[in-house]
Design an enzyme around this catalytic site. Structure first.
Site, PDB file in Angstrom:
ATOM      1  CB  SER A   1      63.952  70.331  -0.572  1.00 27.30           C
ATOM      2  OG  SER A   1      64.148  71.506  -1.305  1.00 27.30           O
TER       3      SER A   1
ATOM      4  CD  GLU B   1      58.485  77.048   4.767  1.00 29.03           C
ATOM      5  OE1 GLU B   1      59.256  77.570   3.943  1.00 29.03           O
ATOM      6  OE2 GLU B   1      58.358  75.809   4.857  1.00 29.03           O
TER       7      GLU B   1
ATOM      8  CB  SER C   1      68.859  71.085  -1.610  1.00 33.79           C
ATOM      9  OG  SER C   1      68.939  72.472  -1.323  1.00 33.79           O
TER      10      SER C   1
ATOM     11  CG  HIS D   1      46.387  55.697  21.319  1.00 36.19           C
ATOM     12  ND1 HIS D   1      45.731  54.696  21.997  1.00 36.19           N
ATOM     13  CD2 HIS D   1      46.279  55.395  20.002  1.00 36.19           C
ATOM     14  CE1 HIS D   1      45.261  53.817  21.125  1.00 36.19           C
ATOM     15  NE2 HIS D   1      45.589  54.216  19.908  1.00 36.19           N
TER      16      HIS D   1
ATOM     17  CB  SER E   1      68.552  76.928  -2.585  1.00 35.49           C
ATOM     18  OG  SER E   1      68.928  76.167  -1.442  1.00 35.49           O
TER      19      SER E   1
ATOM     20  CB  THR F   1      69.636  73.092   2.344  1.00 37.94           C
ATOM     21  OG1 THR F   1      68.722  74.087   1.877  1.00 37.94           O
ATOM     22  CG2 THR F   1      69.202  72.616   3.708  1.00 37.94           C
TER      23      THR F   1
HETATM   24  O1  PA5 Z   1      60.170  76.450   1.427  1.00 40.68           O
HETATM   25  C1  PA5 Z   1      61.166  76.965   1.938  1.00 40.68           C
HETATM   26  O2  PA5 Z   1      61.576  78.095   1.630  1.00 40.68           O
HETATM   27  C2  PA5 Z   1      62.002  76.183   2.948  1.00 40.68           C
HETATM   28  O3  PA5 Z   1      61.222  75.257   3.625  1.00 40.68           O
HETATM   29  C3  PA5 Z   1      63.172  75.501   2.229  1.00 40.68           C
HETATM   30  O4  PA5 Z   1      62.681  74.500   1.375  1.00 40.68           O
HETATM   31  C4  PA5 Z   1      64.167  74.904   3.231  1.00 40.68           C
HETATM   32  O5  PA5 Z   1      64.733  75.940   4.005  1.00 40.68           O
HETATM   33  C5  PA5 Z   1      65.291  74.134   2.551  1.00 40.68           C
HETATM   34  O6  PA5 Z   1      65.852  74.881   1.502  1.00 40.68           O
HETATM   35  P1  PA5 Z   1      66.064  74.173   0.083  1.00 40.68           P
HETATM   36  O7  PA5 Z   1      64.689  73.709  -0.326  1.00 40.68           O
HETATM   37  O8  PA5 Z   1      66.577  75.245  -0.817  1.00 40.68           O
HETATM   38  O9  PA5 Z   1      67.013  73.059   0.310  1.00 40.68           O
END
Ligand code: PA5
Length: 327
Positions: free
Chosen positions: A49, A211, A87, A227, A89, A92
């Site tokens: 996010s 990820e 966010s 640099h 979800s 967060t």
């Molecule tokens: O892609 C992912 O699963 C993570 O990088 C999430 O984006 C991160 O943990 C933040 O969660 P959210 O995007 O639900 O706020």
């Protein structure tokens, strides 16, 4: 499997409309007014996010866009700024704390999320929330979040080349680069050189490699990397060099060609990625999609599930009960 990448063009369009439909200018939350010209826009969010803020900052570089990836927002931010809390979800903690901190300080906040606690906390206080469609995992919802934010911002700032940035996604989908680049990276740590102004593409690629492909990656932003990072080429490491070339200005174009020459003079393990598109937004969306597909292909080569992010879940569980910082 494409993990929803094939739907990006449609989702981008839909989400831009969703963001635009919510016109915060007509709103008031207690004494907080949304009908103003913000002196800065603070975009707060983490991970998949949070990268939305980086892309918006690079794309709308003539405006004062601040990317915030932490709990409470900076002390200098006041009611002349607009805060956008992103966010996927809505769960967060860093982002929820930032949004609530801003509202408490009388700063207008707009939430962009699929729901969760962020939506209920903001809606419970009368603050506007754009609810975007769901995806397989937060980072796969990039078009949903990014274009919703751009839709909201279109009420305050001028947004360039939305149409081109959506059309160009078809080129990324058709590209054969992902399979080739994934084989090139396999078994190595990618070191990604990128010009300042397009750095979000490299950070998005790094995050997707982390990820989706469970792979470490290094981002080297030019000119600063000229640099420090560049010196690492003097020793042979298990590294593959990736140079992202796009268009910002003549000086950065020249610098990126110089970096490529220097890296090639030490190593033959170099690949150049050319970003397509005339605006920074198009280039960043194109690059994010193309390189995201590389991370999926790499996960396939490693035989791992791109969706699973167990350590993130463990860490989120561990911090679940903590309170927002008090100041
Ligand atoms: O892609 C992912 O699963 C993570 O990088 C999430 O984006 C991160 O943990 C933040 O969660 P959210 O995007 O639900 O706020």
């Amino acid at each position: 499997m494409l993990y929803g990448y094939e739907d990006w063009p449609k989702l981008s369009l839909e989400s831009f409309k969703l963001g635009k439909e919510l016109n915060p200018r007509s709103l008031r939350v207690g004494s907080i007014r949304y009908d103003f010209e913000p002196t800065s826009v603070v975009i707060t969010g983490m991970g998949g996010s949070g990268i939305v803020g980086d892309i918006v900052r690079d794309s709308l570089w003539s405006y004062n866009i601040i990317v915030h990836k932490d709990f409470n927002i900076p002390k200098w931010v006041d009611s002349r700024s607009l805060v956008i809390a992103v966010s996927y979800s809505g769960e967060t903690l860093e982002t929820i704390c930032g949004a609530l901190d801003a509202l408490k300080r009388g700063i207008p906040v707009v939430g962009v999320t699929t729901g969760g606690r962020l939506a209920s906390e903001l809606e419970g206080r009368g603050a506007p929330v754009v609810k975007v469609p769901k995806a397989i995992a937060p980072r796969f919802g990039l078009p949903n979040l990014l274009y919703a934010v751009l839709g909201v911002l279109s009420h305050y700032l001028s947004i360039p080349e939305i149409d081109e940035s959506i059309k160009i996604q078809e080129d990324a989908l058709k590209s054969e680069l992902p399979g080739r680049l994934a084989s090139f990276i396999r078994g190595h740590v990618p070191m990604i050189f990128v010009p300042l102004g397009l750095q979000a593409v490299a950070y998005r690629f790094k995050n997707d490699l982390n990820e989706n492909a469970k792979t470490p990656a290094v981002v080297a932003v030019v000119p600063e990397a000229d640099h420090n990072d560049i010196v690492a080429v003097m020793l042979k490491h298990p590294v593959k060099y990736i140079i992202i070339r796009g268009r910002t200005d003549d000086v950065h174009d020249y610098l990126m060609r110089a970096v490529e020459e220097v890296v090639r003079s030490y190593s033959s393990d170099v690949e150049v990625i050319e970003l397509k598109g005339s605006s920074r937004l198009s280039q960043e969306v194109y690059g994010s999609m193309l390189l995201g597909l590389v991370s999926i292909k790499l996960a396939e080569l490693y035989g791992i599930d791109p969706v699973r992010t167990d350590p993130i879940n463990t860490l989120k569980e561990k911090i679940k009960g903590i309170s927002c910082p008090s100041n």
